[in-house]
Design a protein around this motif. Structure first.
Motif, PDB file in Angstrom:
ATOM      1  N   ASP A 105     -18.798 -21.855  34.024  1.00  0.00           N
ATOM      2  CA  ASP A 105     -17.395 -22.156  34.526  1.00  0.00           C
ATOM      3  C   ASP A 105     -17.065 -22.087  36.139  1.00  0.00           C
ATOM      4  N   LEU A 106     -18.051 -21.339  36.652  1.00  0.00           N
ATOM      5  CA  LEU A 106     -17.951 -21.103  38.280  1.00  0.00           C
ATOM      6  C   LEU A 106     -18.708 -22.266  38.822  1.00  0.00           C
ATOM      7  N   VAL A 107     -19.888 -22.827  38.236  1.00  0.00           N
ATOM      8  CA  VAL A 107     -20.412 -23.893  38.860  1.00  0.00           C
ATOM      9  C   VAL A 107     -19.748 -25.083  38.767  1.00  0.00           C
ATOM     10  N   LYS A 108     -18.806 -25.126  37.599  1.00  0.00           N
ATOM     11  CA  LYS A 108     -17.990 -26.598  37.447  1.00  0.00           C
ATOM     12  C   LYS A 108     -16.826 -26.471  38.445  1.00  0.00           C
ATOM     13  N   THR A 109     -16.420 -25.273  39.013  1.00  0.00           N
ATOM     14  CA  THR A 109     -15.195 -25.213  39.604  1.00  0.00           C
ATOM     15  C   THR A 109     -15.544 -26.240  41.068  1.00  0.00           C
ATOM     16  N   TYR A 110     -16.601 -26.302  41.456  1.00  0.00           N
ATOM     17  CA  TYR A 110     -16.992 -26.939  42.501  1.00  0.00           C
ATOM     18  C   TYR A 110     -17.062 -28.457  42.467  1.00  0.00           C
ATOM     19  N   GLY A 111     -16.655 -29.121  41.195  1.00  0.00           N
ATOM     20  CA  GLY A 111     -16.075 -30.383  41.009  1.00  0.00           C
ATOM     21  C   GLY A 111     -17.306 -31.288  41.612  1.00  0.00           C
ATOM     22  N   GLU A 112     -16.980 -32.422  42.522  1.00  0.00           N
ATOM     23  CA  GLU A 112     -17.990 -33.346  42.739  1.00  0.00           C
ATOM     24  C   GLU A 112     -18.970 -32.863  43.584  1.00  0.00           C
ATOM     25  N   ALA A 113     -19.036 -31.774  44.447  1.00  0.00           N
ATOM     26  CA  ALA A 113     -20.021 -31.237  45.137  1.00  0.00           C
ATOM     27  C   ALA A 113     -21.264 -30.846  44.418  1.00  0.00           C
ATOM     28  N   VAL A 114     -21.179 -30.655  42.663  1.00  0.00           N
ATOM     29  CA  VAL A 114     -22.248 -30.528  42.290  1.00  0.00           C
ATOM     30  C   VAL A 114     -22.633 -31.796  41.424  1.00  0.00           C
ATOM     31  N   GLU A 115     -23.779 -32.295  41.543  1.00  0.00           N
ATOM     32  CA  GLU A 115     -23.999 -33.671  41.035  1.00  0.00           C
ATOM     33  C   GLU A 115     -24.432 -33.576  39.816  1.00  0.00           C
ATOM     34  N   LYS A 116     -25.534 -32.479  39.482  1.00  0.00           N
ATOM     35  CA  LYS A 116     -25.843 -32.392  37.900  1.00  0.00           C
ATOM     36  C   LYS A 116     -25.940 -30.985  37.765  1.00  0.00           C
ATOM     37  N   LEU A 117     -25.633 -30.584  36.138  1.00  0.00           N
ATOM     38  CA  LEU A 117     -25.722 -29.408  35.993  1.00  0.00           C
ATOM     39  C   LEU A 117     -26.484 -29.286  34.600  1.00  0.00           C
ATOM     40  N   GLU A 118     -27.451 -28.885  34.279  1.00  0.00           N
ATOM     41  CA  GLU A 118     -28.461 -28.987  32.996  1.00  0.00           C
ATOM     42  C   GLU A 118     -28.894 -27.349  32.767  1.00  0.00           C
ATOM     43  N   THR A 119     -28.750 -27.345  31.207  1.00  0.00           N
ATOM     44  CA  THR A 119     -29.387 -25.927  30.471  1.00  0.00           C
ATOM     45  C   THR A 119     -30.879 -26.284  30.153  1.00  0.00           C
ATOM     46  N   GLY A 120     -31.719 -25.386  30.571  1.00  0.00           N
ATOM     47  CA  GLY A 120     -33.115 -25.425  30.119  1.00  0.00           C
ATOM     48  C   GLY A 120     -33.377 -24.767  28.889  1.00  0.00           C
ATOM     49  N   ALA A 121     -34.439 -23.763  29.437  1.00  0.00           N
ATOM     50  CA  ALA A 121     -34.944 -22.770  28.203  1.00  0.00           C
ATOM     51  C   ALA A 121     -33.948 -21.820  27.800  1.00  0.00           C
ATOM     52  N   PHE A 122     -33.886 -21.414  26.437  1.00  0.00           N
ATOM     53  CA  PHE A 122     -33.154 -20.565  25.863  1.00  0.00           C
ATOM     54  C   PHE A 122     -33.865 -19.573  25.327  1.00  0.00           C
TER      55      PHE A 122
END
Length: 235
Positions: A64-81
């Motif tokens: 949620d925090l990362v997504k508040t930065y909108g277009e400044a974030v070009e890519k957001l991916e989840t890796g290992a869990f």
């Protein structure tokens, strides 16, 4: 029937069509286009369900925090869990003492001002670690084309200089071989910019100050090999 032996063409040209082989190089230093950070969210619980619920809550808060930065974030991916039990030995038997959960995320940003603020805010979260940033160019960045073009032009200029030194001129291009161009920046070790403690905070802390992150200049190399024919020089 006799067959005339095949005589291969002279690899270095002939007196009537001498060849000149040169190497063109280019080196550009440019500002990065992308900054990548790695985010590791952790959780711990006395049972698997508690650890999983805590990890889910922390992971959602980070997303949620990362997504508040909108277009400044070009890519957001989840890796290992992962959810792993911590074993302890009592006598001859092993017992599960706790469960540890972890999820890794990667974010790419193009706004480096937002990068410093986001990095600080993520680092201020409990059981959240941030590594980076790693600076880079986009794979399709026009800078690579600029470097290749400059390398070709340098090869032509160099070949002409050789020809002029012999009092002659270039006639034709025989071969242009692309050795490739690549980003050869050497990255420093990742900077661990934050790791929260394991205790629940009872007091709301002030917002963390934004980090002043200076983008690392990127070096792009390009190399080409070129062969030309020259008019016969008068030696």
């Amino acid at each position: 029937m006799t067959t005339e032996p095949h005589t291969p063409a002279a690899p270095y040209g002939t007196p009537d069509a001498p060849r000149v082989a040169v190497r063109g190089e280019a080196r550009l230093e440019v500002d990065p286009e992308i900054a990548s950070i790695s985010i590791t969210v952790s959780a711990r619980g006395t049972d698997r369900r508690t650890a999983l619920e805590d990890l889910t809550r922390r992971n959602t808060a980070v997303l949620d925090l990362v997504k508040t930065y909108g277009e400044a974030v070009e890519k957001l991916e989840t890796g290992a869990f992962s959810i792993n039990p911590e074993l302890t030995r009592k006598g001859r038997a092993e017992h599960i003492r706790a469960y540890h959960g972890r999820v890794n995320l990667t974010a790419e940003l193009t706004d480096f001002t937002a990068l410093g603020e986001l990095t600080s805010r993520l680092s201020d979260l409990e059981l959240t670690r941030v590594d980076g940033p790693w600076w880079s160019l986009r794979p399709a960045s026009p800078v690579y084309g600029q470097a290749r073009t400059q390398a070709v032009r340098e090869a032509v200029v160099r070949a002409r200089e050789y020809a002029e030194a012999l009092g002659t001129h270039l006639v034709a291009l025989l071969e242009l071989a692309d050795d490739g161009s690549e980003n050869t920046s050497s990255y420093d070790h990742p900077i661990a910019v934050g790791y929260g403690g394991g205790m629940t905070r009872s007091v709301v802390a002030e917002a963390a100050p934004a980090l002043d992150l200076e983008p690392q200049r990127q070096t792009v190399h390009a190399h080409v090999n070129a062969r030309f024919t020259m008019a016969p020089p008068q030696l």
